[in-house]
Design an enzyme around this catalytic site. Structure first.
Site, PDB file in Angstrom:
ATOM      1  N   GLU A 162       9.127  -4.442  10.430  1.00 16.56           N
ATOM      2  CA  GLU A 162       9.585  -3.152   9.940  1.00 16.56           C
ATOM      3  C   GLU A 162      10.265  -2.163  11.074  1.00 16.56           C
ATOM      4  O   GLU A 162       9.576  -2.051  11.860  1.00 16.56           O
ATOM      5  CB  GLU A 162       8.309  -2.578   9.290  1.00 16.56           C
ATOM      6  CG  GLU A 162       8.740  -1.009   8.678  1.00 16.56           C
ATOM      7  CD  GLU A 162       7.860  -0.500   7.627  1.00 16.56           C
ATOM      8  OE1 GLU A 162       6.823  -1.165   7.275  1.00 16.56           O
ATOM      9  OE2 GLU A 162       8.050   0.702   6.947  1.00 16.56           O
ATOM     10  N   GLU A 220      -1.494  -5.536   8.428  1.00 15.38           N
ATOM     11  CA  GLU A 220      -0.323  -4.749   9.520  1.00 15.38           C
ATOM     12  C   GLU A 220      -1.046  -5.252  10.840  1.00 15.38           C
ATOM     13  O   GLU A 220      -2.241  -5.060  10.895  1.00 15.38           O
ATOM     14  CB  GLU A 220      -0.557  -3.363   9.293  1.00 15.38           C
ATOM     15  CG  GLU A 220       0.274  -2.886   8.005  1.00 15.38           C
ATOM     16  CD  GLU A 220       0.568  -1.420   8.012  1.00 15.38           C
ATOM     17  OE1 GLU A 220       0.222  -0.721   9.002  1.00 15.38           O
ATOM     18  OE2 GLU A 220       0.984  -0.904   6.785  1.00 15.38           O
ATOM     19  N   ASP A 256       0.888  -1.238  -0.042  1.00 17.81           N
ATOM     20  CA  ASP A 256      -0.113   0.027  -0.071  1.00 17.81           C
ATOM     21  C   ASP A 256       0.929   1.210  -0.008  1.00 17.81           C
ATOM     22  O   ASP A 256       0.393   2.465  -0.001  1.00 17.81           O
ATOM     23  CB  ASP A 256      -1.008  -0.045   1.128  1.00 17.81           C
ATOM     24  CG  ASP A 256      -0.389  -0.083   2.559  1.00 17.81           C
ATOM     25  OD1 ASP A 256       0.814  -0.283   2.423  1.00 17.81           O
ATOM     26  OD2 ASP A 256      -1.138   0.245   3.463  1.00 17.81           O
ATOM     27  N   SER A 257       2.357   1.040   0.115  1.00 14.33           N
ATOM     28  CA  SER A 257       3.494   2.428  -0.346  1.00 14.33           C
ATOM     29  C   SER A 257       2.910   2.772  -1.932  1.00 14.33           C
ATOM     30  O   SER A 257       3.294   3.839  -1.882  1.00 14.33           O
ATOM     31  CB  SER A 257       4.696   1.559  -0.133  1.00 14.33           C
ATOM     32  OG  SER A 257       4.797   0.422  -0.927  1.00 14.33           O
TER      33      SER A 257
HETATM   34  O1  KIV Z   1       3.483  -1.186   1.572  1.00 12.40           O
HETATM   35  C1  KIV Z   1       4.551  -1.417   1.501  1.00 12.40           C
HETATM   36  O2  KIV Z   1       5.427  -1.122   0.721  1.00 12.40           O
HETATM   37  C2  KIV Z   1       5.054  -2.394   2.645  1.00 12.40           C
HETATM   38  C3  KIV Z   1       6.653  -2.716   2.747  1.00 12.40           C
HETATM   39  C4  KIV Z   1       7.383  -1.485   2.805  1.00 12.40           C
HETATM   40  C5  KIV Z   1       6.740  -3.768   3.740  1.00 12.40           C
HETATM   41  O3  KIV Z   1       4.296  -2.726   3.527  1.00 12.40           O
END
Ligand code: KIV
Length: 268
Positions: A189, A121, A50-51
């Site tokens: 993380e 998460e 979700d980044s």
């Molecule tokens: O959303 C993401 O890219 C992530 C990673 C950084 C682990 O959760």
């Protein structure tokens, strides 16, 4: 010894890598070309994180990302891969309401997008119950503890987690609970390297670190960070392997100048 070569990366293949103390590689992708390049480079796991919200859609954090956006991008990534495992990241509020809605949202990644599993998460009692329910529904789950970016409002920023003993213990217990609930791997993380080392030694399932030191079973980074394609903020633990921002900017400027000056297209 089981051969750790595989036409397609599976949960069992990742477990075997851990057993044989071989590292797991993971990177993010949100579209067809990057996913294709990662797959051909031999990366084991492609995370449609979700980044997406920050590095592709330009939001300040991941909170606005929707299920529709995640499914759309996961479909493009699935079309690109031949070998890598594709994991879809459950966005904020897609797994916080009822158990039924959360299972239905996770199942969209599998049924509609064709992903191999989902990541979510946190490790609160409710999340652990959800992980059990997802595994019961045949959906492989990757956990995620330590810095959980969807908690940014509650924790007050993107900060290293687990530096105090009580918080470190909570993260440790969370990772153990995720394994017990049936998660096949867990992302650690932004936690101290020593804590990540202890969790990695305690778990049978692989740990995938990001800003968690060298001792995790595997490592994940955001592709845009290692390619130099995100201009707002790059975490200190990121190793930048290229500066595609500069390369792209030079190419676009050259095109712009060529067209303005009449050098392109040529008459012939
Ligand atoms: O959303 C993401 O890219 C992530 C990673 C950084 C682990 O959760």
């Amino acid at each position: 010894m089981v051969q750790v070569q595989s036409d397609r990366v599976t949960v069992c293949y990742l477990w075997e890598l851990k057993r044989q103390k071989k590292k797991i590689t993971a990177l993010t992708a949100y579209d067809y070309p990057v996913a294709r390049i990662l797959d051909q480079a031999g990366v084991d796991v492609i995370l449609v994180g979700d980044s997406l919200g920050m590095v592709v859609l330009g939001y300040d954090n991941t909170l606005p990302v929707t299920m529709e956006e995640m499914v759309h991008h996961t479909k493009a990534v699935v079309r690109a891969r031949t070998r890598a495992m594709v994991i879809g990241d459950m966005p904020y509020l897609s797994f916080h309401l009822s158990l039924k809605d959360s299972i239905a949202n996770a199942a969209r990644f599998i049924k509609e997008a064709g992903a191999d599993g989902v990541k979510l998460e946190g490790a609160t009692a409710q999340r652990i119950q959800l992980v059990e329910a997802l595994v019961e529904a045949e959906i492989p789950v990757m956990g995620h503890v330590g810095l959980t970016p969807q908690s940014v409002r509650r924790i007050g920023g993107f900060k290293v987690q687990g530096t105090e003993e009580a918080k470190a213990e909570a993260i440790f217990r969370g990772a153990l609970a995720l394994e017990k609930a049936g998660a096949f791997a867990v992302v650690l993380e932004s936690i101290p390297a020593e804590l990540a080392r202890e969790i990695t030694a305690a778990l049978k399932i692989p740990t995938i670190g990001i800003g968690a030191g060298p001792d995790c079973d595997g490592h994940v980074l955001v592709s845009h960070d290692i390619l130099g394609l995100y201009d707002k903020f790059v975490p200190s633990f990121v190793k930048q392997y290229a500066n595609l921002w500069q390369i792209s900017s030079d190419a676009f400027k050259a095109y712009n100048e060529d067209v303005k000056s009449g050098r392109y297209p040529e008459r012939k």
